[in-house]
Write a protein that holds these residues in place. Structure first.
Motif, PDB file in Angstrom:
ATOM      1  N   ALA A 228       0.827  -1.211   0.000  1.00 32.25           N
ATOM      2  CA  ALA A 228       0.000   0.000   0.000  1.00 32.25           C
ATOM      3  C   ALA A 228       0.862   1.262   0.000  1.00 32.25           C
ATOM      4  O   ALA A 228       0.460   2.301  -0.537  1.00 32.25           O
ATOM      5  CB  ALA A 228      -0.929  -0.004   1.207  1.00 32.25           C
ATOM      6  N   GLN A 229       2.043   1.189   0.621  1.00 29.15           N
ATOM      7  CA  GLN A 229       2.944   2.337   0.675  1.00 29.15           C
ATOM      8  C   GLN A 229       3.793   2.474  -0.583  1.00 29.15           C
ATOM      9  O   GLN A 229       4.271   3.571  -0.913  1.00 29.15           O
ATOM     10  CB  GLN A 229       3.876   2.202   1.887  1.00 29.15           C
ATOM     11  CG  GLN A 229       3.184   2.239   3.225  1.00 29.15           C
ATOM     12  CD  GLN A 229       2.562   3.598   3.507  1.00 29.15           C
ATOM     13  OE1 GLN A 229       3.130   4.636   3.158  1.00 29.15           O
ATOM     14  NE2 GLN A 229       1.393   3.585   4.110  1.00 29.15           N
ATOM     15  N   ALA A 230       4.014   1.371  -1.293  1.00 29.80           N
ATOM     16  CA  ALA A 230       4.997   1.340  -2.374  1.00 29.80           C
ATOM     17  C   ALA A 230       4.778   2.387  -3.463  1.00 29.80           C
ATOM     18  O   ALA A 230       5.733   3.084  -3.848  1.00 29.80           O
ATOM     19  CB  ALA A 230       5.047  -0.063  -2.977  1.00 29.80           C
ATOM     20  N   PRO A 231       3.557   2.552  -4.011  1.00 27.80           N
ATOM     21  CA  PRO A 231       3.410   3.517  -5.106  1.00 27.80           C
ATOM     22  C   PRO A 231       3.795   4.936  -4.704  1.00 27.80           C
ATOM     23  O   PRO A 231       4.395   5.675  -5.487  1.00 27.80           O
ATOM     24  CB  PRO A 231       1.913   3.423  -5.464  1.00 27.80           C
ATOM     25  CG  PRO A 231       1.471   2.110  -4.929  1.00 27.80           C
ATOM     26  CD  PRO A 231       2.287   1.862  -3.711  1.00 27.80           C
ATOM     27  N   HIS A 232       3.452   5.324  -3.476  1.00 28.13           N
ATOM     28  CA  HIS A 232       3.753   6.681  -3.024  1.00 28.13           C
ATOM     29  C   HIS A 232       5.252   6.871  -2.842  1.00 28.13           C
ATOM     30  O   HIS A 232       5.811   7.911  -3.188  1.00 28.13           O
ATOM     31  CB  HIS A 232       3.018   6.965  -1.720  1.00 28.13           C
ATOM     32  CG  HIS A 232       1.581   6.531  -1.745  1.00 28.13           C
ATOM     33  ND1 HIS A 232       0.674   7.053  -2.638  1.00 28.13           N
ATOM     34  CD2 HIS A 232       0.904   5.610  -1.016  1.00 28.13           C
ATOM     35  CE1 HIS A 232      -0.503   6.477  -2.452  1.00 28.13           C
ATOM     36  NE2 HIS A 232      -0.389   5.598  -1.483  1.00 28.13           N
ATOM     37  N   LEU A 233       5.928   5.856  -2.288  1.00 24.69           N
ATOM     38  CA  LEU A 233       7.368   5.953  -2.090  1.00 24.69           C
ATOM     39  C   LEU A 233       8.098   6.035  -3.424  1.00 24.69           C
ATOM     40  O   LEU A 233       9.079   6.779  -3.563  1.00 24.69           O
ATOM     41  CB  LEU A 233       7.858   4.745  -1.288  1.00 24.69           C
ATOM     42  CG  LEU A 233       7.264   4.605   0.124  1.00 24.69           C
ATOM     43  CD1 LEU A 233       7.728   3.299   0.760  1.00 24.69           C
ATOM     44  CD2 LEU A 233       7.656   5.793   0.994  1.00 24.69           C
ATOM     45  N   ILE A 234       7.637   5.277  -4.399  1.00 23.24           N
ATOM     46  CA  ILE A 234       8.251   5.313  -5.734  1.00 23.24           C
ATOM     47  C   ILE A 234       8.041   6.681  -6.371  1.00 23.24           C
ATOM     48  O   ILE A 234       8.967   7.280  -6.938  1.00 23.24           O
ATOM     49  CB  ILE A 234       7.674   4.196  -6.611  1.00 23.24           C
ATOM     50  CG1 ILE A 234       8.128   2.828  -6.079  1.00 23.24           C
ATOM     51  CG2 ILE A 234       8.107   4.362  -8.070  1.00 23.24           C
ATOM     52  CD1 ILE A 234       7.403   1.650  -6.700  1.00 23.24           C
ATOM     53  N   ALA A 235       6.817   7.209  -6.284  1.00 25.60           N
ATOM     54  CA  ALA A 235       6.522   8.513  -6.874  1.00 25.60           C
ATOM     55  C   ALA A 235       7.363   9.619  -6.240  1.00 25.60           C
ATOM     56  O   ALA A 235       7.824  10.533  -6.914  1.00 25.60           O
ATOM     57  CB  ALA A 235       5.034   8.830  -6.722  1.00 25.60           C
ATOM     58  N   LEU A 236       7.574   9.524  -4.938  1.00 22.46           N
ATOM     59  CA  LEU A 236       8.351  10.541  -4.226  1.00 22.46           C
ATOM     60  C   LEU A 236       9.852  10.396  -4.452  1.00 22.46           C
ATOM     61  O   LEU A 236      10.573  11.395  -4.556  1.00 22.46           O
ATOM     62  CB  LEU A 236       8.072  10.454  -2.721  1.00 22.46           C
ATOM     63  CG  LEU A 236       6.723  10.970  -2.232  1.00 22.46           C
ATOM     64  CD1 LEU A 236       6.489  10.539  -0.795  1.00 22.46           C
ATOM     65  CD2 LEU A 236       6.669  12.496  -2.356  1.00 22.46           C
ATOM     66  N   GLY A 237      10.347   9.157  -4.536  1.00 17.51           N
ATOM     67  CA  GLY A 237      11.779   8.931  -4.471  1.00 17.51           C
ATOM     68  C   GLY A 237      12.500   8.672  -5.766  1.00 17.51           C
ATOM     69  O   GLY A 237      13.726   8.836  -5.832  1.00 17.51           O
ATOM     70  N   ASN A 238      11.802   8.248  -6.825  1.00 17.17           N
ATOM     71  CA  ASN A 238      12.486   7.934  -8.074  1.00 17.17           C
ATOM     72  C   ASN A 238      12.984   9.193  -8.772  1.00 17.17           C
ATOM     73  O   ASN A 238      12.242  10.181  -8.899  1.00 17.17           O
ATOM     74  CB  ASN A 238      11.548   7.187  -9.023  1.00 17.17           C
ATOM     75  CG  ASN A 238      11.549   5.695  -8.777  1.00 17.17           C
ATOM     76  OD1 ASN A 238      12.011   5.222  -7.747  1.00 17.17           O
ATOM     77  ND2 ASN A 238      10.993   4.955  -9.729  1.00 17.17           N
ATOM     78  N   LEU A 239      14.220   9.161  -9.247  1.00 18.00           N
ATOM     79  CA  LEU A 239      14.718  10.233 -10.089  1.00 18.00           C
ATOM     80  C   LEU A 239      14.020  10.188 -11.449  1.00 18.00           C
ATOM     81  O   LEU A 239      13.499   9.146 -11.852  1.00 18.00           O
ATOM     82  CB  LEU A 239      16.222  10.072 -10.300  1.00 18.00           C
ATOM     83  CG  LEU A 239      17.132  10.322  -9.091  1.00 18.00           C
ATOM     84  CD1 LEU A 239      18.573  10.047  -9.475  1.00 18.00           C
ATOM     85  CD2 LEU A 239      16.975  11.746  -8.574  1.00 18.00           C
ATOM     86  N   PRO A 240      14.015  11.305 -12.181  1.00 16.16           N
ATOM     87  CA  PRO A 240      13.461  11.273 -13.546  1.00 16.16           C
ATOM     88  C   PRO A 240      14.172  10.233 -14.403  1.00 16.16           C
ATOM     89  O   PRO A 240      15.350   9.917 -14.177  1.00 16.16           O
ATOM     90  CB  PRO A 240      13.739  12.691 -14.061  1.00 16.16           C
ATOM     91  CG  PRO A 240      13.868  13.528 -12.835  1.00 16.16           C
ATOM     92  CD  PRO A 240      14.480  12.637 -11.796  1.00 16.16           C
ATOM     93  N   GLY A 241      13.454   9.708 -15.384  1.00 22.14           N
ATOM     94  CA  GLY A 241      13.990   8.644 -16.219  1.00 22.14           C
ATOM     95  C   GLY A 241      15.314   8.977 -16.875  1.00 22.14           C
ATOM     96  O   GLY A 241      16.203   8.123 -16.969  1.00 22.14           O
ATOM     97  N   GLU A 242      15.478  10.236 -17.326  1.00 21.95           N
ATOM     98  CA  GLU A 242      16.723  10.612 -17.991  1.00 21.95           C
ATOM     99  C   GLU A 242      17.905  10.502 -17.041  1.00 21.95           C
ATOM    100  O   GLU A 242      18.992  10.049 -17.418  1.00 21.95           O
ATOM    101  CB  GLU A 242      16.651  12.051 -18.524  1.00 21.95           C
ATOM    102  CG  GLU A 242      15.324  12.468 -19.130  1.00 21.95           C
ATOM    103  CD  GLU A 242      14.318  12.921 -18.088  1.00 21.95           C
ATOM    104  OE1 GLU A 242      14.499  13.998 -17.483  1.00 21.95           O
ATOM    105  OE2 GLU A 242      13.360  12.150 -17.869  1.00 21.95           O
TER     106      GLU A 242
END
Length: 258
Positions: A228-242
């Motif tokens: 349940a937490q995973a999508p929010h953590l990914i959205a907050l923490g992932n750098l842009p694709g480039e």
């Protein structure tokens, strides 16, 4: 027609072997393989002649190296509707409650943990190694971390997920900490896993499948909470694709194995 997943079944023993078959790409999962895996798990639900399953990878270099980086995954514009292409790639996610044993040879990393996390136990040969590259490339290891934290001592899971590409867990260490239940000689993991599967297939299936379901139910509350937490953590923490691609292109081949 070229397929990314091979399915073979032995009618006498009741054991099916599912093989990730992209050795030239280190069995990385593209959308074709993802879709074929989903189809195979669902087919096996209805095949009563199959009572146990072994999951393995083709070739000597890797069991699976996660999502193929050349795979383009369309995402909705809203951060509230992120799609994870591997979220339902494993047997349990497709409602298969027959026992699934992983036979690991070579590398298993990143998105491979979606599969290993839904196998009932792992057999590996001495060439196997385990690591998670996410943090090295500016990505949050979310779903993978939740799955591995339920398979390993917390400190071991934390170290593997946080150290990224700098460190790999050897097959021996994985066996010592309980991630791997049996360690074999090089090239012998598939035969050992198949022998275990034959034992399971020889027992009354209702009792075996009920036990698989009971074992999984012990993990489900923590799994659901973490996912349940995973999508929010990914959205907050992932750098842009480039920026991720820049880090990937500049990666170094050096690492420590423990």
């Amino acid at each position: 027609m070229t397929t990314a997943v091979r399915l073979t079944a032995d009618q006498e023993t009741g054991v099916a072997v599912v093989t990730l078959d992209r050795p030239g790409r280190l069995n990385a999962i593209d959308l074709t393989m993802r879709d074929e895996l989903r189809q195979v798990w669902r087919e096996l639900r209805f095949d009563d002649s199959v009572r146990a399953v072994v999951l393995t990878g083709a070739g000597e270099r890797a069991f699976c190296t996660g999502l193929d980086r050349d795979t383009a995954v369309a995402q909705p514009g809203s951060p509230y509707m992120a799609d994870d292409p591997l979220l339902r790639v494993g047997p349990k996610s497709n409602d298969l409650w027959k026992p699934v044993i992983a036979a690991v040879r070579g590398m298993a990393c990143g998105g491979a943990f979606y599969l290993l996390g839904e196998c009932d136990f792992l057999v590996a040969d001495t060439t196997a190694s385990f690591f998670d590259p996410h943090t090295s490339y500016g990505m949050v290891s979310a779903y993978e971390s939740v799955l591995m934290a339920l398979r390993m001592p917390y400190g071991e899971a934390a170290r593997m997920m946080l150290m990224g590409t700098a460190e790999r867990i050897s097959a021996r260490r994985a066996h010592d900490i309980g991630l791997v239940s049996e360690l074999t000689g090089p090239g012998e993991a598939l035969a050992a896993a198949t022998a275990c599967a034959a034992v399971l297939a020889g027992a009354p299936p209702a009792g075996v499948q009920g036990t698989v379901r009971a074992l999984w139910s012990a993990r489900e509350p923590a799994l659901h909470a973490g996912f349940a937490q995973a999508p929010h953590l990914i959205a907050l923490g992932n750098l842009p694709g480039e920026r991720q691609e820049e880090l990937f292109a500049g990666r170094r081949g050096t690492f420590r194995t423990r």
